[in-house]
Every structure is written in structure tokens, then in C-alpha cells.
Design an enzyme around this catalytic site. Sequence first.
Site: not given
Ligand code: TYM
Length: 339
Positions: A115, A201, A204
Site C-alpha cells: 500500500k 486480489k 474494494k
Molecule cells: P478487509 O476489509 O480488506 O476485508 C475483510 C475480509 O475479507 C477478506 N478478503 C478476502 N478474502 C478472500 N479473497 C479476497 N479477494 C479477499 N479480499 C478481502 C479479508 O481477508 C478479510 O477477512 N485489516 C482487515 C480488517 C480488520 C480485521 C481486524 C480483520 C481490522 N481489524 C481484526 C480481522 C481481525 C481488512 O482490511 O480486511
Amino acid sequence: MRIVSGIQPTGSLHLGNYLGAIRNWVKMQDEVAAGGGQSLYFLADLHAISQPHVPAELAANTREMVAALVACGIDPDRSVLFNQTQVPAHAELQWLLNGTARMGWLNRMTQWKDKAGKNREGASVALFTYPVLQAADVLLYQATHVPVGEDQKQHLELARDIAQKFNNDFASEAAPVFTLPDPIIPPEAARIMSLRDGNAKMSKSDPSDMSRVNLTDDADTIMQKVKKAKTDPEPLPSDKAGLDGRPEATNLVGIYAAMAGETVDGVLARFGGEGFGRFKPALGELLVESLAPINARFISLREDRAALDAILAKGSARARELAAPTLAATYDALGLVRG
Ligand code: TYM
């Protein structure tokens, strides 16, 4: 079992989020409730300010994401559903853990490297310390399991390292302050890729909306995105080994398998030898059929702002209660006098 996981309320929920994480959240919510455990799911709105953002959009997206999660099956009566902002203990614990996290650990985070890119000096401090907040998110509740997609695995390993070092440095073996959480990653949908590039990947933040299926897309849009998805000219192979070196085909077959609850070999047993001209409409129909009920629920929920705010207020009140003992124990362990 104590399940904790979060999602950033930036943009809409897409198929990667759903198959990689949210579907597991729903499944675990039921399993955990049956076993007398607790599941907590939250909107990582504090994480969202680590990147440039438009405040009014963040507020609107936060409410939309609540509607989307409830539409997917998160039940605010069985799970604690809230946003970080309403539980100040997340930000407080992050500061307390900043004393334990090491610069070297954060420097190795691949998400930070991706990022920030070449512009590290211009990246926000929040982007760098983001994984410490994520560690606070789960350690605050003594999470035992964290359902996430593959891309979050490294962040959870860091959370374990922070917990371990803190326990070693400031607690006794008999009475550790933090539980070391285990990630739960669905093998068949660990990493859903972009529809435009089988090596990137699904995300969003991809500028092209054609790269992802949003859970809010209508049937025509889903069909169109699947039909326009990048592929190669070969027919589908009849077993998994034949997908080697074909990232787009691997991704589409993987999405089909994950959505239908089948194995990749099972899907290929049916579609092996067929071209994408036949496979894509079948995949599109499967997605439309599976996502239609979610889409309908989302549309009826999203307009009721008062109801969405009430869900967050109730979940946040419960989360504040659940967070209080660990936060207090952390202050005490560090010798900080709370009065
Ligand atoms: P975020 O918002 O990017 O994504 C939310 C969840 O979706 C999963 N994910 C995917 N899984 C498979 N293929 C993909 N292309 C894909 N894109 C997203 C992510 O792995 C995630 O589980 N940092 C985290 C949010 C967060 C969090 C936490 C998660 C903040 N604190 C504590 C777990 C525990 C994030 O940005 O996820």
C-alpha cells in the site's frame, strides 16, 4: 470459543469478502452460539482513515456495511455487531501495544509494503501502525479464533507475536494478559482474485468495478461482469492439475466451487472439456441465484438509517463491556495508574 473479526467499511462488500470471510462469520456465529461461546464482528472504521478518504462517504459506507452484513446473515441478536469508533478501548489498547510492537515487525508487513509502494515517506503513520490496531482489535476480547481471508494471515501472526511478547515482558506464565488467536482461513476461498487479472486480489480499492462482483450488484450486472471476465482460449481441463499456469481459469473454477460448496475436481468433472462460452453463463447463474436473497435483504435494510444506527449502538455497548477487563488488565500490567 470467542470469535472476533472485522471488515473495513470502504466501498461495497464483494465476493472475495463474502467467500473469504463473511460466509465463515455466519457459519461460526451459529456454531459458537450453540457451544455457549461468543462472536464479535465489527466495522474497522478506524482502520479506514489510514488511507485518504472522504468523511461523508465513510459515514455512509459504515451504515451500508451494517446492512450488507445483516443481509448476509449476521444476526445482531446472536453476534455483537459494532464499529470500532464507538468502542474507544480499541484505540487505547493500540497505544498500549505500541510499546511492545517492534518497528522491524511492522516493516515486514506485505500489506504495508504494497500500500505504501515507493512512497513510504508520504504514507500515513496510521498505515504503518495499522497492524497494531488490528492486534488490539482481537486481543481486547481474548479472541480464540479469527475468520479471515489469506491476505490477513500475516497481520494475525503479528498479533500473536505482540501478545506473546507482552505476556513474556509484563505478565506471569500462570496469568497471561492476552490469548493467542488462531486464524481460520477457508481453503477453497482463501484468495479470490480479480475478474480482470488472475494474479491480483479481488479488492474494494481496485479502480475497475468490472474486477469484482459486489454483493449489491443486480442480476444483469453480475452476468455481464462474469461474461466479460478475463480468460484464456483453452477449454477447461478435467482435473485440478490442468489448471496450473492458468490463473484466470483457476479463479473462476474456484469461485464456482466455493459458491456451490463443491470441490474444484468435482466442478471440473462436470465442465472439463467445455469452453468458457458454456462455463461462464453457468457461473453467472450460480452467482445470481446465490446472491439474489442477500441483495433483496440489503435493499430493504439499507434505507432504515435509524435501525442501522440502533444495531451499532447496541452492539457497541456490549463490546465496551466485554473489552473493559482486558483493557484494565493491560494498564495494570504496564504499571499505569488508573486511579
Ligand atoms: P478487509 O476489509 O480488506 O476485508 C475483510 C475480509 O475479507 C477478506 N478478503 C478476502 N478474502 C478472500 N479473497 C479476497 N479477494 C479477499 N479480499 C478481502 C479479508 O481477508 C478479510 O477477512 N485489516 C482487515 C480488517 C480488520 C480485521 C481486524 C480483520 C481490522 N481489524 C481484526 C480481522 C481481525 C481488512 O482490511 O480486511
